[in-house]
Scaffold this active site. Structure first.
Site, PDB file in Angstrom:
ATOM      1  N   CYS A 113     -43.054  19.382 -29.916  1.00 38.01           N
ATOM      2  CA  CYS A 113     -43.438  20.274 -28.816  1.00 38.01           C
ATOM      3  C   CYS A 113     -42.885  21.684 -28.993  1.00 38.01           C
ATOM      4  CB  CYS A 113     -42.995  19.684 -27.485  1.00 38.01           C
ATOM      5  SG  CYS A 113     -43.685  18.050 -27.221  1.00 38.01           S
ATOM      6  N   HIS A 256     -43.248  24.839 -22.407  1.00 35.13           N
ATOM      7  CA  HIS A 256     -44.037  23.711 -22.892  1.00 35.13           C
ATOM      8  C   HIS A 256     -44.377  22.840 -21.690  1.00 35.13           C
ATOM      9  CE1 HIS A 256     -45.247  20.033 -24.663  1.00 35.13           C
ATOM     10  NE2 HIS A 256     -44.115  19.411 -24.388  1.00 35.13           N
ATOM     11  N   ASN A 286     -49.713  16.825 -21.314  1.00 34.18           N
ATOM     12  CA  ASN A 286     -48.810  17.373 -22.322  1.00 34.18           C
ATOM     13  C   ASN A 286     -49.550  17.374 -23.669  1.00 34.18           C
ATOM     14  OD1 ASN A 286     -46.910  17.662 -24.368  1.00 34.18           O
ATOM     15  ND2 ASN A 286     -45.363  16.377 -23.371  1.00 34.18           N
TER      16      ASN A 286
END
Ligand code: COA
Length: 329
Positions: A113, A256, A286
């Site tokens: 990420c 993020h 996500n």
């Protein structure tokens, strides 16, 4: 030393929308559980015939158009991804070919990420030294092809989505610039968020019979949460301190998109309102390395960001890795 700036962005998400209700038909979960734990309402899942390099290509086409550059000027391609089309080589060389960008340097960054900020940092260093002038930086994923879409995998399956975002960085001769980047990792948390196979470790290859469970991402959600809510504010404060900035100087934090509750915890620790924290997790989930460039590209598209605005990007993910980038737009 030169400086670098972002001159254009773009993004692409698959058409296939998967709502929380859709998930509740294939695993024991509910819209209420998912929304209350993560803020996610729906996400995009790439269908079988859509790959990470396809989404990356679409995002890059849009980015090149928005940047108004001649593609021939691109010196390098850096792609953040952990879901490349093949085990090797990476997506970056496929993009070079699909975009027909002469024989430029191209490589992938596997920092989960945090990979987009890691990639921005690398691009910034190349431009600062003069070794490159214009770099295409991409975050692209089809991680949902890897997840276990059943009740056993539900803690991971409900959180993730697919997509790609990209930016063109080029040498800056104005006040717009990447002010700083800070990169960190702590490998002791390897198994708190990982996918074991395929790997060259003797336990991580093909068993007979094949243990398919090793080929799906596993997560210790509570440990990830606990570390994320500490590391995000820490690395954002590091960016502020390095540039002698106050949080009030910042127009937007673009974290993020891990979980809306994590974003709320960041806002609380930094003592800012949620309208300073960019969020699109409700519609995409996500998307790992793609989440920051998609969120930033959307904010640019919505004209929320103007020249001179201070933007802080921040990430946390598998590794663990975490990172921030301070940008004067
Ligand atoms: N639907 C319904 N129930 C679920 C579920 C799902 N998708 N996933 C887990 N559960 C169940 C668990 O089995 C558990 O049941 P039990 O109490 O009977 O054992 C219960 O819900 C609570 O699970 P728990 O893990 O304690 O939930 P939580 O409040 O910690 O929330 C996460 C789980 C994953 C949402 C949370 O830990 C989190 O957000 N972690 C960070 C994840 C993240 O951001 N990852 C990406 C980082 S880049």
């Amino acid at each position: 030393m030169f400086k670098s700036k972002i001159i254009g962005m773009g993004y692409s998400v698959p058409e296939n929308i998967i709502t929380n209700h859709d998930l509740s038909k294939i695993m024991d979960t509910s819209d209420d559980w998912i929304q209350s734990r993560s803020g996610i309402k729906e996400r995009r899942w790439a269908t079988d015939n859509v790959t990470t390099s396809d989404l990356a290509y679409n995002a890059c086409k849009q980015t090149i158009e928005n940047s108004k550059i001649n593609p021939i000027d691109i010196d390098m391609i850096i792609v953040g991804t952990l879901s490349s089309d093949y085990f090797f080589p990476g997506v970056s060389a496929q993009l070079q070919e699909k975009l027909n960008l002469k024989n430029v340097g191209a490589f992938d960054i596997k920092a989960a990420c945090s990979a987009f900020i890691y990639s921005i940092s690398i691009a910034d260093q190349f431009i600062r030294t003069g070794a490159a002038k214009t770099i295409l930086v991409v975050g692209a994923e089809t991680q949902t092809k890897l997840i276990e879409k059943s009740t056993e995998g539900r803690d991971v399956a409900v959180l993730f989505g697919d997509g790609a975002g990209a930016a063109i960085l080029t040498r800056s001769d104005s006040k717009s610039e990447i002010l700083s980047t800070h990169l960190h990792s702590d490998g002791k948390h390897l198994k708190d968020l990982w996918m074991e196979a395929p790997g060259t470790n003797k336990d991580s290859w093909i068993d007979d019979p094949i243990n398919l469970s090793k080929f799906t991402p596993k997560m210790n959600g509570r440990e990830v949460f606990r570390n994320a809510v500490t590391r995000f504010p820490e690395v954002i404060n590091e960016a502020l301190f390095a540039n002698d900035l106050d949080i009030d100087d910042v127009k937007y934090i673009v974290p993020h998109q891990a979980n809306y509750r994590i974003s709320e915890a960041i806002a609380k620790k930094l003592n800012v309102k949620m309208d300073k924290v960019v969020s699109n997790i409700h519609k995409y989930g996500n998307t790992t390395a793609a989440s920051i460039p998609i969120a930033l590209a959307e904010a640019v598209e919505m004209k929320k960001i103007s020249t001179g605005d201070i933007i802080i990007l921040a990430a946390f993910g598998a590794g663990f890795t975490w990172a921030s980038a301070a940008i004067r737009w």
